[in-house]
Motif scaffolding. Structure first.
Motif, PDB file in Angstrom:
ATOM      1  N   HIS A 406       0.845  -1.188   0.000  1.00  0.00           N
ATOM      2  CA  HIS A 406       0.000   0.000   0.000  1.00  0.00           C
ATOM      3  C   HIS A 406       0.892   1.254   0.000  1.00  0.00           C
ATOM      4  CE1 HIS A 406      -3.614  -2.335   1.405  1.00  0.00           C
ATOM      5  NE2 HIS A 406      -2.633  -3.137   1.810  1.00  0.00           N
ATOM      6  N   TYR A 413      -4.676   5.275   2.675  1.00  0.00           N
ATOM      7  CA  TYR A 413      -3.820   4.281   2.040  1.00  0.00           C
ATOM      8  C   TYR A 413      -4.457   3.745   0.758  1.00  0.00           C
ATOM      9  CZ  TYR A 413      -0.892   4.202   6.207  1.00  0.00           C
ATOM     10  OH  TYR A 413      -0.049   4.552   7.224  1.00  0.00           O
ATOM     11  N   TYR A 415      -4.258   0.718  -2.126  1.00  0.00           N
ATOM     12  CA  TYR A 415      -3.781  -0.646  -2.390  1.00  0.00           C
ATOM     13  C   TYR A 415      -3.105  -0.690  -3.755  1.00  0.00           C
ATOM     14  CZ  TYR A 415      -4.060  -5.604  -3.695  1.00  0.00           C
ATOM     15  OH  TYR A 415      -3.765  -6.868  -4.114  1.00  0.00           O
TER      16      TYR A 415
END
Length: 470
Positions: A406, A413, A415
């Motif tokens: 991430h 955050y 991915y």
């Protein structure tokens, strides 16, 4: 006599008075055998008759030891010693049946029974040649004002069960033992003990064990009573154990080699009953625990489950955890301090010493997989594809590991991807690389710095997961 009900007045809301007068009620004539002195004489048996007892009364001389409301009388003198069975089966009202011998005013009761078969009655006893027996049938559970009805009275002789008496107790051989008896041919005898139950139909068994230990007595159906004694005569019996009727659980008790035990099996209702005597089985034992894949840092909790089919209580529990440690509580906890396959055993013991054991193999594995280093570029430009390397260390067992990557941004955050691969066990300091690629975006340039990387999340496929963040 013609009877009239009292005149009643009802005043309606209109002020009209209505006069209600009941018509005459027919009086019932007393049956011909209403009193002791006019008891119906029975010549030969089997004998059966139907009598209308609607007008039956209670004579002041009738005995009071059994229900005498609305009673009628029968008498019979056998010409030879015989077993007599008398009943009111087929009657359409609730009867109480009693048997007597002697003279009017000083009668001796031989039996009194109600509800042997639903609302009807039955008495069985041994008749002596030349003795006159009197039978009174009354109305159950009231003062007689409800009247009787259609009485079906039957008397017959019959052969009793072979083990009907104490003296003829049926010997029990090797265990397990079973025997079927029809309690319709069973009676009680004078002096028979009552113990924890009384019943008009009883049979007897005897058993002399060759070894000491526990035995279990039971019946099918389960509702008859079971009483166990020692002694050589009815008057000298000592009770060992007793189960009331409708208790259902078996009777389990200790026997001594060479001692004779007498079993009295009885019920209120005349039905076929199988008597069993056998060695009791051990208890059923099992256990459960909370950690299905424990490691050397986990505390594992254990729960015992045990039951005795012979009806005794579980007296003790013993745990053996397979690593030299034990416990004696029903619910135990334990930590295995090193990896290995441990055979855990639980032994449950009943109060009379019977025991059973359950065991399970518990695999303890402590996994040491960790992210020790991540390599990222120090400078980047928009549109540039860069590499990111995550180094994973594994020091104990070969693992299939998944790493998720991430990056942080203004909205949290983001991915970026994941890599799954086999990570072999390696010496301390040696790692397995997980490689990712990333293309720098204008958002990264606007932030006027290189991307802020979050340490990837790490999981071991099919078991646990670890997460490490910067």
């Amino acid at each position: 006599m013609v009877k009239h009900h009292a005149t009643r007045f009802a005043i309606g809301f209109t002020g009209v008075i209505a006069l209600l007068v009941a018509g005459p009620t027919a009086a019932y004539a007393a049956p011909g055998n209403d009193d002791f002195t006019v008891a119906t004489v029975i010549g030969e048996i089997p004998y059966s008759t139907t009598v209308d007892t609607s007008g039956a009364t209670s004579d002041p001389t009738d005995p009071t030891g059994c229900a005498n409301n609305g009673s009628v009388w029968f008498r019979y003198t056998p010409t030879s010693n015989t077993r007599l069975r008398v009943d009111t089966f087929g009657s359409d009202y609730d009867t109480v049946l009693s048997a007597w011998s002697g003279e009017q005013g000083s009668l001796t009761q031989l039996g009194c029974n109600d509800d042997t078969n639903g609302t009807q009655s039955q008495i069985s006893f041994t008749g002596t040649a030349g003795t006159t027996y009197y039978f009174m049938v009354g109305i159950c559970c009231g003062d007689g004002s409800a009247g009787g009805g259609s009485l079906r009275f039957t008397i017959d002789e019959f052969q009793t069960a072979a083990n009907d008496s104490f003296a003829n107790a049926l010997p029990v051989g090797a265990l397990p033992y079973s025997n079927l008896q029809d309690l319709a041919t069973a009676t009680t005898e004078d002096g028979e003990p009552s113990s924890c139950f009384t019943a008009p139909h009883t049979v007897w068994y005897s058993y002399t064990p060759t070894t000491s230990g526990s035995v279990m007595a039971s019946t099918n159906p389960t509702d008859p009573g079971i009483a166990i004694y020692t002694g050589s005569s009815l008057s000298s019996l000592s009770e060992v154990a007793c189960r009331r009727q409708f208790t259902y659980s078996p009777v389990t008790f200790q026997v001594q080699a060479g001692t004779t035990y007498l079993f009295r099996v009885g019920a209120n209702r005349a039905s076929k009953v199988t008597f069993w005597l056998q060695y009791p089985p051990g208890p059923t034992v099992d256990f459960s625990f909370n950690e299905r894949a424990p490691n050397s840092f986990d505390t594992v909790y254990f729960w015992a489950s045990a039951k005795d089919p012979a009806g005794k209580e579980i007296d003790s529990y013993t745990w053996d955890f397979g690593d030299g440690t034990t416990s004696t509580t029903a619910y135990a906890s334990h930590r295995f301090t090193s990896d290995g396959d441990y055979t855990v055993q639980l032994t449950a013991r009943t109060v009379d010493g019977r025991a059973a054991t359950a065991s399970r193999v518990i695999a303890v594995r402590t996994h040491d997989v960790s992210i020790v280093r991540m390599t990222v570029p120090s400078t980047t430009r928009v549109g540039q594809t860069v590499g990111v390397t995550v180094n994973v260390q594994n020091t104990r067992y070969e693992e299939t590991v998944e790493v998720r990557l991430h990056r942080s941004g203004p909205s949290g955050y983001q991915y970026l991807g994941e890599v799954t691969q086999l990570v072999p066990m390696k010496e301390q300091g040696k790692t397995t690389p997980f490689s990712f690629t990333y293309t720098v975006t204008p958002d990264d340039q606007a932030a006027e710095r290189s991307p802020s990387w979050r340490w990837p999340s790490l999981s071991r496929t099919g078991t646990r997961s670890w997460q490490t963040t910067s």
